[in-house]
Motif scaffolding. Sequence first.
Motif, PDB file in Angstrom:
ATOM      1  N   ALA A  47      55.859  73.905  -3.173  1.00 35.43           N
ATOM      2  CA  ALA A  47      55.830  74.984  -2.183  1.00 35.43           C
ATOM      3  C   ALA A  47      56.916  76.016  -2.461  1.00 35.43           C
ATOM      4  O   ALA A  47      56.667  77.229  -2.385  1.00 35.43           O
ATOM      5  N   ALA A  48      58.106  75.549  -2.778  1.00 41.80           N
ATOM      6  CA  ALA A  48      59.194  76.473  -3.085  1.00 41.80           C
ATOM      7  C   ALA A  48      58.902  77.257  -4.355  1.00 41.80           C
ATOM      8  O   ALA A  48      59.152  78.468  -4.437  1.00 41.80           O
ATOM      9  N   SER A  49      58.346  76.586  -5.346  1.00 43.77           N
ATOM     10  CA  SER A  49      58.011  77.232  -6.615  1.00 43.77           C
ATOM     11  C   SER A  49      56.995  78.347  -6.420  1.00 43.77           C
ATOM     12  O   SER A  49      57.119  79.436  -7.007  1.00 43.77           O
ATOM     13  N   ALA A  50      55.991  78.093  -5.580  1.00 41.03           N
ATOM     14  CA  ALA A  50      54.943  79.085  -5.345  1.00 41.03           C
ATOM     15  C   ALA A  50      55.519  80.363  -4.738  1.00 41.03           C
ATOM     16  O   ALA A  50      55.107  81.482  -5.104  1.00 41.03           O
ATOM     17  N   VAL A  51      56.468  80.214  -3.833  1.00 38.62           N
ATOM     18  CA  VAL A  51      57.083  81.392  -3.213  1.00 38.62           C
ATOM     19  C   VAL A  51      57.882  82.186  -4.240  1.00 38.62           C
ATOM     20  O   VAL A  51      57.762  83.415  -4.335  1.00 38.62           O
ATOM     21  N   ILE A  52      58.696  81.495  -5.012  1.00 35.69           N
ATOM     22  CA  ILE A  52      59.553  82.181  -5.981  1.00 35.69           C
ATOM     23  C   ILE A  52      58.724  82.947  -7.004  1.00 35.69           C
ATOM     24  O   ILE A  52      58.997  84.119  -7.298  1.00 35.69           O
ATOM     25  N   THR A  53      57.708  82.313  -7.553  1.00 37.83           N
ATOM     26  CA  THR A  53      56.899  82.991  -8.566  1.00 37.83           C
ATOM     27  C   THR A  53      56.087  84.136  -7.961  1.00 37.83           C
ATOM     28  O   THR A  53      55.890  85.173  -8.597  1.00 37.83           O
ATOM     29  N   SER A  54      55.620  83.957  -6.713  1.00 40.17           N
ATOM     30  CA  SER A  54      54.823  85.016  -6.086  1.00 40.17           C
ATOM     31  C   SER A  54      55.642  86.270  -5.816  1.00 40.17           C
ATOM     32  O   SER A  54      55.087  87.368  -5.679  1.00 40.17           O
ATOM     33  N   ARG A  55      56.950  86.107  -5.741  1.00 40.27           N
ATOM     34  CA  ARG A  55      57.835  87.253  -5.487  1.00 40.27           C
ATOM     35  C   ARG A  55      58.380  87.858  -6.788  1.00 40.27           C
ATOM     36  O   ARG A  55      59.272  88.706  -6.754  1.00 40.27           O
ATOM     37  N   GLY A  56      57.862  87.406  -7.918  1.00 43.64           N
ATOM     38  CA  GLY A  56      58.282  87.962  -9.196  1.00 43.64           C
ATOM     39  C   GLY A  56      59.620  87.467  -9.679  1.00 43.64           C
ATOM     40  O   GLY A  56      60.241  88.085 -10.557  1.00 43.64           O
ATOM     41  N   ALA A  57      60.056  86.341  -9.141  1.00 43.01           N
ATOM     42  CA  ALA A  57      61.343  85.766  -9.525  1.00 43.01           C
ATOM     43  C   ALA A  57      61.110  84.483 -10.304  1.00 43.01           C
ATOM     44  O   ALA A  57      59.969  84.038 -10.498  1.00 43.01           O
ATOM     45  N   VAL A  58      62.184  83.888 -10.787  1.00 42.68           N
ATOM     46  CA  VAL A  58      62.119  82.598 -11.473  1.00 42.68           C
ATOM     47  C   VAL A  58      63.120  81.655 -10.814  1.00 42.68           C
ATOM     48  O   VAL A  58      64.118  82.093 -10.226  1.00 42.68           O
ATOM     49  N   SER A  59      62.834  80.359 -10.910  1.00 38.42           N
ATOM     50  CA  SER A  59      63.764  79.350 -10.400  1.00 38.42           C
ATOM     51  C   SER A  59      64.983  79.284 -11.313  1.00 38.42           C
ATOM     52  O   SER A  59      64.855  78.999 -12.505  1.00 38.42           O
ATOM     53  N   ASN A  60      66.160  79.542 -10.751  1.00 36.14           N
ATOM     54  CA  ASN A  60      67.354  79.436 -11.609  1.00 36.14           C
ATOM     55  C   ASN A  60      67.738  77.976 -11.846  1.00 36.14           C
ATOM     56  O   ASN A  60      68.473  77.675 -12.785  1.00 36.14           O
ATOM     57  N   PHE A  61      67.221  77.055 -11.039  1.00 39.21           N
ATOM     58  CA  PHE A  61      67.476  75.640 -11.312  1.00 39.21           C
ATOM     59  C   PHE A  61      66.810  75.234 -12.622  1.00 39.21           C
ATOM     60  O   PHE A  61      67.346  74.415 -13.368  1.00 39.21           O
TER      61      PHE A  61
END
Length: 279
Positions: free
Chosen positions: A47-61
């Motif tokens: 769920a967290a991954s979907a939000v980050i990618t949908s906003r054009g960002a990447v997970s820094n973790f």
Amino acid sequence: MGLRRSIYKSPAQLRAMIEPGLITAAALDAARALIAPGVTTGELDAAASAVITSRGAVSNFQMVRGYRHTICASVNEQVVHGIPGSRVLQPGDIVSIDAGAEYKGWNGDSAFSVVIPDPSRPDVVAAREQLSTVTEGSLWAGIAALASARHIGEVGAAVQHHIEQNAPEGGYGILRDYVGHGIGRKMHESPSVFNYRVADPGPEVRPGLVLAIEPMVVIGDQETFVEDDDWTVSTTDGTAGAHWEHSVAVHDGGIWVLTAPDGGAAGLAPFGVTPVAIG
């Protein structure tokens, strides 16, 4: 000799850190909304991954060497760095979720803890809820101190003071081996932000400073060990832990919590501090 980057950001750089902070907050909100008995920590990660990618960002973790997930999900005696996967959440669990997003070269980092209700174990739930509440309060005490501090060391002193004043008899343990940090182009930058009193006052607090303040507090002794997965940090005595974190900017007008949609207004209100938006 290599160039050393200043720990202080320009006004334009501070403005660039607003969006990654908001994306981080949204990702955590998505994970929080799913927390319930029967849900796996892997589902929270998705769920967290979907939000980050949908906003054009990447997970820094995922940019940390060897780590493949979007969040850290730590349960009960796990305090930080728990790896999400097939673990199924149970009633009474205290769950700490940590996440961060990189957007256009700038980073956000934030964490929260929540206790799943369990009517069959009211004492366990009450103790864990108190732990989480005191830990969150200590985070806001540290952020509030940053608004008027001359040096970073005053933040840790405020965090520890709040914990000492609000913990039950016997007190809580504050993790010593894991601390907060500066944040900007990298998720982890200088300086270290201790969650306890230290003799060194630390760097000066002035406009351009951005800190990830993150108290990690446990019901028992603060001693921890790293599990066999080489990531998960758990208490040696098996007692529960809580973890709260926000990324906070100091600017010409005051302070602003980058990873809170309201800039930290609600959390800072009890301390008499009003955040000021970055201009």
